[in-house]
Design an enzyme around this catalytic site. Sequence first.
Site, PDB file in Angstrom:
ATOM      1  N   HIS A  98     103.952  45.972  20.587  1.00  0.00           N
ATOM      2  CA  HIS A  98     105.049  46.164  21.546  1.00  0.00           C
ATOM      3  C   HIS A  98     106.250  46.778  20.819  1.00  0.00           C
ATOM      4  O   HIS A  98     106.507  46.455  19.655  1.00  0.00           O
ATOM      5  CB  HIS A  98     105.429  44.813  22.176  1.00  0.00           C
ATOM      6  CG  HIS A  98     106.333  44.974  23.357  1.00  0.00           C
ATOM      7  ND1 HIS A  98     107.686  45.162  23.217  1.00  0.00           N
ATOM      8  CD2 HIS A  98     106.068  45.010  24.688  1.00  0.00           C
ATOM      9  CE1 HIS A  98     108.225  45.291  24.422  1.00  0.00           C
ATOM     10  NE2 HIS A  98     107.255  45.201  25.332  1.00  0.00           N
ATOM     11  N   GLU A 168     104.172  52.818  26.961  1.00  0.00           N
ATOM     12  CA  GLU A 168     105.530  52.353  27.275  1.00  0.00           C
ATOM     13  C   GLU A 168     106.556  53.234  26.557  1.00  0.00           C
ATOM     14  O   GLU A 168     106.853  52.998  25.380  1.00  0.00           O
ATOM     15  CB  GLU A 168     105.724  50.915  26.786  1.00  0.00           C
ATOM     16  CG  GLU A 168     104.803  49.917  27.437  1.00  0.00           C
ATOM     17  CD  GLU A 168     105.456  48.539  27.475  1.00  0.00           C
ATOM     18  OE1 GLU A 168     105.698  48.064  28.581  1.00  0.00           O
ATOM     19  OE2 GLU A 168     105.737  47.971  26.407  1.00  0.00           O
TER      20      GLU A 168
END
Length: 257
Positions: A98, A168
């Site tokens: 992430h 993302e």
Amino acid sequence: MKKNPKIIVGNWKMNPQTLDEAKRIARGVKKTAEEVKKVITIMCPPTVFTSAVASLSNNRYLYTGVQNIFTETHGAYTGEISADMARNAGARFVIVGHSERRRMGETDAVVNKKILLALTSGLNPIICIGEENHDRDGHYLSVIKEQVHAALQNVALVDIPRIVIAYEPIWAVGADKAMNAHDVHVMTILIRKTIIDLYKLRKQPKQIHIPVLYGGSVDPTNTAGILTEGSADGLLVGRQSLDPKAFSDILRIANAA
Ligand code: PEP
């Protein structure tokens, strides 16, 4: 269930603060997640809540994931959690790489090591990739390709069906606005093509589908466009995953998309 169901991941980040609240969110999500049969829902609470949330999930429509694992299997690593521990606590998925963790120093090599460990331990990795800037020269295209190549180094073809990619764009995570659906479409094509070329998937006897999700300021108003025009196979949802009502709306819209 439909052949390629939509995958909707809720990344709770470092929220909520109590077990009671975690259970309340999980119960709220569970009700809708078990109704929407064309969607697989994955709740990723903080690790301390894994067992409690997993005890409410892990059926064919609703799973639990963790947000990170460590790069080693066991030993003197104070405060860390191994892939086996996460699996044992009930996690079936793990978010790896992430941007918030990459910002804390997680390199492509570390991300790759965690992916390999996750696969060995029976966790399905949700691999986050994304560019810092969507620059006009298109440099981000090679950034994304390099991240895919680095993440999948030494990942065997047989494990590819267990991989989920979450695209993302970093500038859209925790922001005011998501990427527009047309640009999501371009990026999902690029990522699928990169993996197809890397594993020569066109030449494989069996068709292999790699889900490519989009993440970054998703809410009920942009869900349909990202999944249809954007051709994303699902979504990684941050802030809105803590609100069972908003998250349930996202699940229902995804089910209809
Ligand atoms: C995330 O946590 O990966 C994320 C996309 O957050 P948000 O939906 O809040 O932008």
